[in-house]
Scaffold this motif. Sequence first.
Motif, PDB file in Angstrom:
ATOM      1  N   ASN A   1      52.566  28.292  13.816  1.00 17.14           N
ATOM      2  CA  ASN A   1      51.357  27.637  13.326  1.00 17.14           C
ATOM      3  C   ASN A   1      51.378  26.133  13.588  1.00 17.14           C
ATOM      4  OD1 ASN A   1      50.560  30.123  12.494  1.00 17.14           O
ATOM      5  ND2 ASN A   1      50.306  29.617  10.347  1.00 17.14           N
ATOM      6  N   LEU A   2      52.562  25.527  13.507  1.00 19.30           N
ATOM      7  CA  LEU A   2      52.660  24.105  13.830  1.00 19.30           C
ATOM      8  C   LEU A   2      52.318  23.854  15.301  1.00 19.30           C
ATOM      9  CD1 LEU A   2      55.862  23.123  11.821  1.00 19.30           C
ATOM     10  CD2 LEU A   2      53.505  22.476  11.307  1.00 19.30           C
ATOM     11  N   LEU A   3      52.664  24.798  16.161  1.00 19.48           N
ATOM     12  CA  LEU A   3      52.284  24.682  17.567  1.00 19.48           C
ATOM     13  C   LEU A   3      50.771  24.832  17.736  1.00 19.48           C
ATOM     14  CD1 LEU A   3      55.136  26.633  19.407  1.00 19.48           C
ATOM     15  CD2 LEU A   3      54.905  24.184  19.034  1.00 19.48           C
ATOM     16  N   LYS A   4      50.156  25.636  16.893  1.00 15.35           N
ATOM     17  CA  LYS A   4      48.686  25.722  16.917  1.00 15.35           C
ATOM     18  C   LYS A   4      48.074  24.381  16.532  1.00 15.35           C
ATOM     19  CE  LYS A   4      46.253  29.011  15.249  1.00 15.35           C
ATOM     20  NZ  LYS A   4      45.694  29.955  14.246  1.00 15.35           N
ATOM     21  N   GLY A   5      48.716  23.697  15.586  1.00 16.10           N
ATOM     22  CA  GLY A   5      48.248  22.374  15.193  1.00 16.10           C
ATOM     23  C   GLY A   5      48.290  21.402  16.355  1.00 16.10           C
TER      24      GLY A   5
ATOM     25  N   TRP B   1      43.536  19.900  11.800  1.00 13.55           N
ATOM     26  CA  TRP B   1      44.956  20.231  11.865  1.00 13.55           C
ATOM     27  C   TRP B   1      45.350  21.175  10.730  1.00 13.55           C
ATOM     28  CZ3 TRP B   1      49.155  18.496   8.624  1.00 13.55           C
ATOM     29  CH2 TRP B   1      50.422  18.779   9.144  1.00 13.55           C
ATOM     30  N   ILE B   2      44.861  20.890   9.537  1.00 11.15           N
ATOM     31  CA  ILE B   2      45.162  21.761   8.380  1.00 11.15           C
ATOM     32  C   ILE B   2      44.667  23.186   8.637  1.00 11.15           C
ATOM     33  CG2 ILE B   2      44.476  22.243   5.980  1.00 11.15           C
ATOM     34  CD1 ILE B   2      46.668  20.223   6.100  1.00 11.15           C
ATOM     35  N   ARG B   3      43.461  23.324   9.157  1.00 16.23           N
ATOM     36  CA  ARG B   3      42.932  24.672   9.447  1.00 16.23           C
ATOM     37  C   ARG B   3      43.790  25.365  10.503  1.00 16.23           C
ATOM     38  NH1 ARG B   3      37.975  21.830   9.187  1.00 16.23           N
ATOM     39  NH2 ARG B   3      37.877  21.710  11.467  1.00 16.23           N
ATOM     40  N   ALA B   4      44.252  24.616  11.479  1.00 19.08           N
ATOM     41  CA  ALA B   4      45.017  25.204  12.576  1.00 19.08           C
ATOM     42  C   ALA B   4      46.380  25.721  12.130  1.00 19.08           C
ATOM     43  CB  ALA B   4      45.203  24.192  13.711  1.00 19.08           C
ATOM     44  N   ILE B   5      47.033  25.013  11.203  1.00 17.13           N
ATOM     45  CA  ILE B   5      48.407  25.377  10.841  1.00 17.13           C
ATOM     46  C   ILE B   5      48.476  26.449   9.757  1.00 17.13           C
ATOM     47  CG2 ILE B   5      49.284  23.113  11.511  1.00 17.13           C
ATOM     48  CD1 ILE B   5      49.536  22.435   8.524  1.00 17.13           C
TER      49      ILE B   5
ATOM     50  N   ARG C   1      61.548  23.065  22.976  1.00 16.37           N
ATOM     51  CA  ARG C   1      60.696  22.078  23.621  1.00 16.37           C
ATOM     52  C   ARG C   1      59.252  22.570  23.602  1.00 16.37           C
ATOM     53  NH1 ARG C   1      63.793  18.082  23.542  1.00 16.37           N
ATOM     54  NH2 ARG C   1      62.582  17.005  25.126  1.00 16.37           N
ATOM     55  N   TYR C   2      58.312  21.645  23.501  1.00 19.01           N
ATOM     56  CA  TYR C   2      56.895  21.971  23.600  1.00 19.01           C
ATOM     57  C   TYR C   2      56.201  20.806  24.309  1.00 19.01           C
ATOM     58  CZ  TYR C   2      52.125  23.318  22.402  1.00 19.01           C
ATOM     59  OH  TYR C   2      50.792  23.671  22.465  1.00 19.01           O
ATOM     60  N   PRO C   3      56.160  20.841  25.641  1.00 17.46           N
ATOM     61  CA  PRO C   3      55.599  19.711  26.388  1.00 17.46           C
ATOM     62  C   PRO C   3      54.122  19.471  26.064  1.00 17.46           C
ATOM     63  CG  PRO C   3      56.864  21.163  27.826  1.00 17.46           C
ATOM     64  CD  PRO C   3      56.700  21.882  26.526  1.00 17.46           C
TER      65      PRO C   3
ATOM     66  N   GLY D   1      45.995  18.255  18.365  1.00  9.11           N
ATOM     67  CA  GLY D   1      46.707  17.171  19.016  1.00  9.11           C
ATOM     68  C   GLY D   1      47.812  16.536  18.200  1.00  9.11           C
ATOM     69  N   ILE D   2      48.275  17.235  17.153  1.00 10.21           N
ATOM     70  CA  ILE D   2      49.371  16.730  16.320  1.00 10.21           C
ATOM     71  C   ILE D   2      50.504  17.749  16.310  1.00 10.21           C
ATOM     72  CG2 ILE D   2      50.124  16.056  13.997  1.00 10.21           C
ATOM     73  CD1 ILE D   2      48.235  14.040  14.998  1.00 10.21           C
ATOM     74  N   LEU D   3      51.644  17.381  16.886  1.00 13.10           N
ATOM     75  CA  LEU D   3      52.824  18.230  16.831  1.00 13.10           C
ATOM     76  C   LEU D   3      53.770  17.671  15.777  1.00 13.10           C
ATOM     77  CD1 LEU D   3      54.641  20.517  17.890  1.00 13.10           C
ATOM     78  CD2 LEU D   3      55.544  18.885  19.582  1.00 13.10           C
ATOM     79  N   PHE D   4      53.992  18.462  14.733  1.00 15.33           N
ATOM     80  CA  PHE D   4      54.932  18.089  13.679  1.00 15.33           C
ATOM     81  C   PHE D   4      56.186  18.932  13.847  1.00 15.33           C
ATOM     82  CE2 PHE D   4      56.057  19.002   9.010  1.00 15.33           C
ATOM     83  CZ  PHE D   4      57.024  18.023   8.996  1.00 15.33           C
ATOM     84  N   VAL D   5      57.303  18.274  14.110  1.00 13.85           N
ATOM     85  CA  VAL D   5      58.569  18.951  14.380  1.00 13.85           C
ATOM     86  C   VAL D   5      59.525  18.774  13.207  1.00 13.85           C
ATOM     87  CG1 VAL D   5      60.635  18.934  15.834  1.00 13.85           C
ATOM     88  CG2 VAL D   5      58.371  18.706  16.878  1.00 13.85           C
ATOM     89  N   GLU D   6      60.001  19.890  12.666  1.00 12.48           N
ATOM     90  CA  GLU D   6      61.091  19.852  11.688  1.00 12.48           C
ATOM     91  C   GLU D   6      62.383  19.860  12.509  1.00 12.48           C
ATOM     92  OE1 GLU D   6      60.685  22.571   8.367  1.00 12.48           O
ATOM     93  OE2 GLU D   6      58.562  22.840   8.867  1.00 12.48           O
ATOM     94  N   THR D   7      62.969  18.704  12.669  1.00 10.64           N
ATOM     95  CA  THR D   7      63.984  18.477  13.686  1.00 10.64           C
ATOM     96  C   THR D   7      65.170  19.428  13.592  1.00 10.64           C
ATOM     97  OG1 THR D   7      63.342  16.174  13.911  1.00 10.64           O
ATOM     98  CG2 THR D   7      65.561  16.742  14.636  1.00 10.64           C
TER      99      THR D   7
END
Length: 337
Positions: free
Chosen positions: A140-144, A332-336, A70-72, A149-155
């Motif tokens: 890194n996705l959590l950094k994004g 977002w690209i820089r963050a991830i 989870r990542y609220p 403000g974009i959370l991309f989840v690989e389910t």
Amino acid sequence: MISLLKEVGRGKRGAKDLSYKEALKAAEHILTGKATPSQIGAFLIAERIKMESQEEIQAFIEVCKLHSLRYPMENSIDCAGPYDGRNSSFIATIPTAFVLAACGLPVTLHGGKTLPPKLGVTLYDVMNEMCRDGNISNKNLLKGAEEAGILFVETEKWCPPLEKMRTIREEIGMRTLFNTVEKYLRFSNSSYMAVGVFHGTVFEKMAKLLSNLGIQKGIIVQGMEGSEDISVEKQTRTLIVKDEQHELFIIDPEVLEMQCDFPEVNWTVEKQTSTALDVLKGTAELPFHNMVILNSAVRLWVADKVDSIEQGIYSVRHILEQGLAYKQYQKWIRAIH
């Protein structure tokens, strides 16, 4: 597990819905490996024939959540589309997410490798292409999420029991209750939700499900290929869910001066990605441009960021014209990485 199978597997006339408690037991057996592959396959087919109840779906969601990361993200919106992908429509929800983030509304996108029945191009495919690297770490996705403000989840990474179900689902080759369950996992505990359905006949069931899951406000969309994406070619039926109440809401692109005819496109991962980036850069063809504007405006309205869809259209146009959505993508690209 056998006693539960006897309840749901008595044929179309004799089969019974499981109680919520029984469904929790079935979900726990299936998702923790206590049930055999044969039992799992039989259960999924029996549920498909009987048609899953709202309580059964909710039980499977709750058990999946117990075994998920989870990542609220406070006051965010979850955009939930079909995990079996698209064959004939633009995945507008992807560029829409960057528009929403640029407007100050955090977004969760989630998906995985393609599944039956459509076996189309998925959000996961396009997001990986947009990442420019298919091996981005969860850290890194959590950094994004934190920085852009974009959370991309690989389910299947976030919910390992679903990864274990993949082979069975591929072998069955048809829609199962997991096609619904995976869309409602809300990894970010979002306050708002935009979710797609294929048939309007499930509107009521999905509305009750959203209310029970604690959504503050949501929109259920009978969208393109069962997605959460609203068409700019024709009217779209939706259901607005708020405070345990729901009402039918028709979105008419002609009235909103957004209507366009779509060109025929051979949709590949590369074409979906390039079109999404063209929208963010302001160089896309009008139908794709308008589709992202309309979907962004509706979701801003659902999340109470604007007072009307018309106001949302005005705000989103400004965001795109100023290049702010593309800058959000670059951020977002820089963050991830």
